[in-house]
Every structure is written in C-alpha cells, then in structure tokens.
Design a protein around this motif. Sequence first.
Motif, PDB file in Angstrom:
ATOM      1  N   VAL A 173      47.246  47.775  45.079  1.00 58.18           N
ATOM      2  CA  VAL A 173      47.659  47.577  46.467  1.00 58.18           C
ATOM      3  C   VAL A 173      46.449  47.873  47.349  1.00 58.18           C
ATOM      4  N   ASN A 174      46.108  46.918  48.195  1.00 58.70           N
ATOM      5  CA  ASN A 174      44.966  47.083  49.098  1.00 58.70           C
ATOM      6  C   ASN A 174      45.395  46.779  50.524  1.00 58.70           C
ATOM      7  N   PHE A 175      44.822  47.511  51.465  1.00 55.33           N
ATOM      8  CA  PHE A 175      45.066  47.277  52.888  1.00 55.33           C
ATOM      9  C   PHE A 175      43.757  46.832  53.518  1.00 55.33           C
ATOM     10  N   TYR A 176      43.825  45.797  54.347  1.00 61.48           N
ATOM     11  CA  TYR A 176      42.651  45.268  55.017  1.00 61.48           C
ATOM     12  C   TYR A 176      42.928  45.152  56.513  1.00 61.48           C
ATOM     13  N   ASP A 177      41.864  44.968  57.281  1.00 63.30           N
ATOM     14  CA  ASP A 177      41.959  44.729  58.720  1.00 63.30           C
ATOM     15  C   ASP A 177      42.790  45.812  59.394  1.00 63.30           C
ATOM     16  N   ASP A 178      42.369  47.061  59.244  1.00 62.92           N
ATOM     17  CA  ASP A 178      43.066  48.216  59.832  1.00 62.92           C
ATOM     18  C   ASP A 178      44.543  48.246  59.446  1.00 62.92           C
ATOM     19  N   ALA A 179      44.804  47.949  58.180  1.00 61.10           N
ATOM     20  CA  ALA A 179      46.156  47.990  57.594  1.00 61.10           C
ATOM     21  C   ALA A 179      47.098  46.929  58.165  1.00 61.10           C
ATOM     22  N   LYS A 180      46.538  45.882  58.773  1.00 62.10           N
ATOM     23  CA  LYS A 180      47.361  44.778  59.246  1.00 62.10           C
ATOM     24  C   LYS A 180      47.637  43.782  58.133  1.00 62.10           C
ATOM     25  N   VAL A 181      46.796  43.802  57.089  1.00 62.12           N
ATOM     26  CA  VAL A 181      46.931  42.884  55.962  1.00 62.12           C
ATOM     27  C   VAL A 181      47.138  43.700  54.693  1.00 62.12           C
ATOM     28  N   LEU A 182      48.190  43.371  53.968  1.00 59.99           N
ATOM     29  CA  LEU A 182      48.506  44.026  52.700  1.00 59.99           C
ATOM     30  C   LEU A 182      48.282  43.040  51.567  1.00 59.99           C
ATOM     31  N   SER A 183      47.560  43.480  50.536  1.00 61.11           N
ATOM     32  CA  SER A 183      47.312  42.650  49.366  1.00 61.11           C
ATOM     33  C   SER A 183      47.853  43.377  48.148  1.00 61.11           C
ATOM     34  N   ILE A 184      48.785  42.748  47.426  1.00 59.45           N
ATOM     35  CA  ILE A 184      49.298  43.297  46.181  1.00 59.45           C
ATOM     36  C   ILE A 184      48.841  42.371  45.070  1.00 59.45           C
ATOM     37  N   VAL A 185      48.059  42.909  44.147  1.00 62.87           N
ATOM     38  CA  VAL A 185      47.453  42.101  43.099  1.00 62.87           C
ATOM     39  C   VAL A 185      47.971  42.551  41.751  1.00 62.87           C
ATOM     40  N   GLY A 186      48.465  41.590  40.972  1.00 61.82           N
ATOM     41  CA  GLY A 186      48.916  41.870  39.615  1.00 61.82           C
ATOM     42  C   GLY A 186      47.931  41.324  38.607  1.00 61.82           C
ATOM     43  N   ASP A 187      47.906  41.910  37.443  1.00 60.54           N
ATOM     44  CA  ASP A 187      46.984  41.504  36.390  1.00 60.54           C
ATOM     45  C   ASP A 187      47.645  40.433  35.523  1.00 60.54           C
ATOM     46  N   CYS A 188      47.316  39.155  35.768  1.00 55.31           N
ATOM     47  CA  CYS A 188      47.914  38.056  35.008  1.00 55.31           C
ATOM     48  C   CYS A 188      47.523  38.111  33.539  1.00 55.31           C
ATOM     49  N   THR A 189      46.295  38.474  33.291  1.00 57.31           N
ATOM     50  CA  THR A 189      45.786  38.578  31.931  1.00 57.31           C
ATOM     51  C   THR A 189      44.737  39.678  31.898  1.00 57.31           C
ATOM     52  N   PRO A 190      44.738  40.516  30.886  1.00 53.26           N
ATOM     53  CA  PRO A 190      43.791  41.630  30.837  1.00 53.26           C
ATOM     54  C   PRO A 190      42.429  41.267  30.236  1.00 53.26           C
ATOM     55  N   HIS A 191      42.143  39.989  30.056  1.00 57.15           N
ATOM     56  CA  HIS A 191      40.906  39.577  29.382  1.00 57.15           C
ATOM     57  C   HIS A 191      39.655  40.139  30.058  1.00 57.15           C
ATOM     58  N   GLY A 192      39.546  39.979  31.376  1.00 58.34           N
ATOM     59  CA  GLY A 192      38.352  40.469  32.075  1.00 58.34           C
ATOM     60  C   GLY A 192      38.206  41.976  31.968  1.00 58.34           C
ATOM     61  N   THR A 193      39.306  42.687  32.070  1.00 62.51           N
ATOM     62  CA  THR A 193      39.278  44.143  31.933  1.00 62.51           C
ATOM     63  C   THR A 193      38.809  44.526  30.541  1.00 62.51           C
ATOM     64  N   HIS A 194      39.293  43.817  29.548  1.00 59.73           N
ATOM     65  CA  HIS A 194      38.927  44.074  28.159  1.00 59.73           C
ATOM     66  C   HIS A 194      37.424  43.869  27.956  1.00 59.73           C
ATOM     67  N   VAL A 195      36.903  42.753  28.425  1.00 64.48           N
ATOM     68  CA  VAL A 195      35.483  42.438  28.266  1.00 64.48           C
ATOM     69  C   VAL A 195      34.617  43.452  29.017  1.00 64.48           C
ATOM     70  N   ALA A 196      35.021  43.813  30.239  1.00 64.99           N
ATOM     71  CA  ALA A 196      34.243  44.780  31.019  1.00 64.99           C
ATOM     72  C   ALA A 196      34.211  46.135  30.324  1.00 64.99           C
ATOM     73  N   ALA A 197      35.321  46.543  29.757  1.00 64.34           N
ATOM     74  CA  ALA A 197      35.368  47.830  29.060  1.00 64.34           C
ATOM     75  C   ALA A 197      34.462  47.828  27.836  1.00 64.34           C
ATOM     76  N   ILE A 198      34.425  46.730  27.133  1.00 61.06           N
ATOM     77  CA  ILE A 198      33.529  46.632  25.970  1.00 61.06           C
ATOM     78  C   ILE A 198      32.067  46.682  26.424  1.00 61.06           C
ATOM     79  N   ALA A 199      31.723  45.963  27.474  1.00 64.57           N
ATOM     80  CA  ALA A 199      30.337  45.905  27.943  1.00 64.57           C
ATOM     81  C   ALA A 199      29.846  47.249  28.460  1.00 64.57           C
ATOM     82  N   ALA A 200      30.706  47.985  29.178  1.00 65.17           N
ATOM     83  CA  ALA A 200      30.278  49.237  29.811  1.00 65.17           C
ATOM     84  C   ALA A 200      30.615  50.478  28.984  1.00 65.17           C
TER      85      ALA A 200
END
Length: 85
Positions: free
Chosen positions: A14-41
């Motif tokens: 959950v992210n708030f932008y523009d002095d909390a006038k904009v709310l962004s709720i983001v779900g993880d459709c697929t964990p592929h990028g997270t998986h690759v980033a964890a392996i790399a780092a």
Amino acid sequence: YATISSADQYNYGVNFYDDAKVLSIVGDCTPHGTHVAAIAAAAEGERSGVAPGAKLVSIKIGDSRMGSMESGSSIARGMMAAVRL
C-alpha cells in the motif's frame, strides 16, 4: 506491505502519493521478479549471488489483465519511478 493470510501467502503493498490524495494498492501477480532479485542479491558465503548484499528496489510493471506480462510503457514508467528514487 503485508500478507493476506499464511494459507495463501498473497503479498500486497500500500502506497500513498501526492500528500495522501492518491492511494496505490499493489498485488504480486507472480513472484518471479522477487525470486530472481533474491538470488542475485543473496549474501550467503559460497552461495552468494552475483551482487551479494545489493540494495534492491521493487517496482511492479506486470499487468494482471495481460497475465502479468509487461508492456513497453509499463517498463518505461518503472524506469522513471526508479530514477525518481
């Protein structure tokens, strides 16, 4: 960020932008990028990744309406968001 429940392990942010006038709720459709980033780092001695201990920035660019595929414009928006950080 949080997980809906331990049974489904669906993560969201959950992210708030523009002095909390904009709310962004983001779900993880697929964990592929997270998986690759964890392996790399990964920083685990002999099992370290190619960039052990790297600082990661997570920016979602996949679109669940397209089967979590990305588009050229979503990649460009993601790159612009990373530059603003």
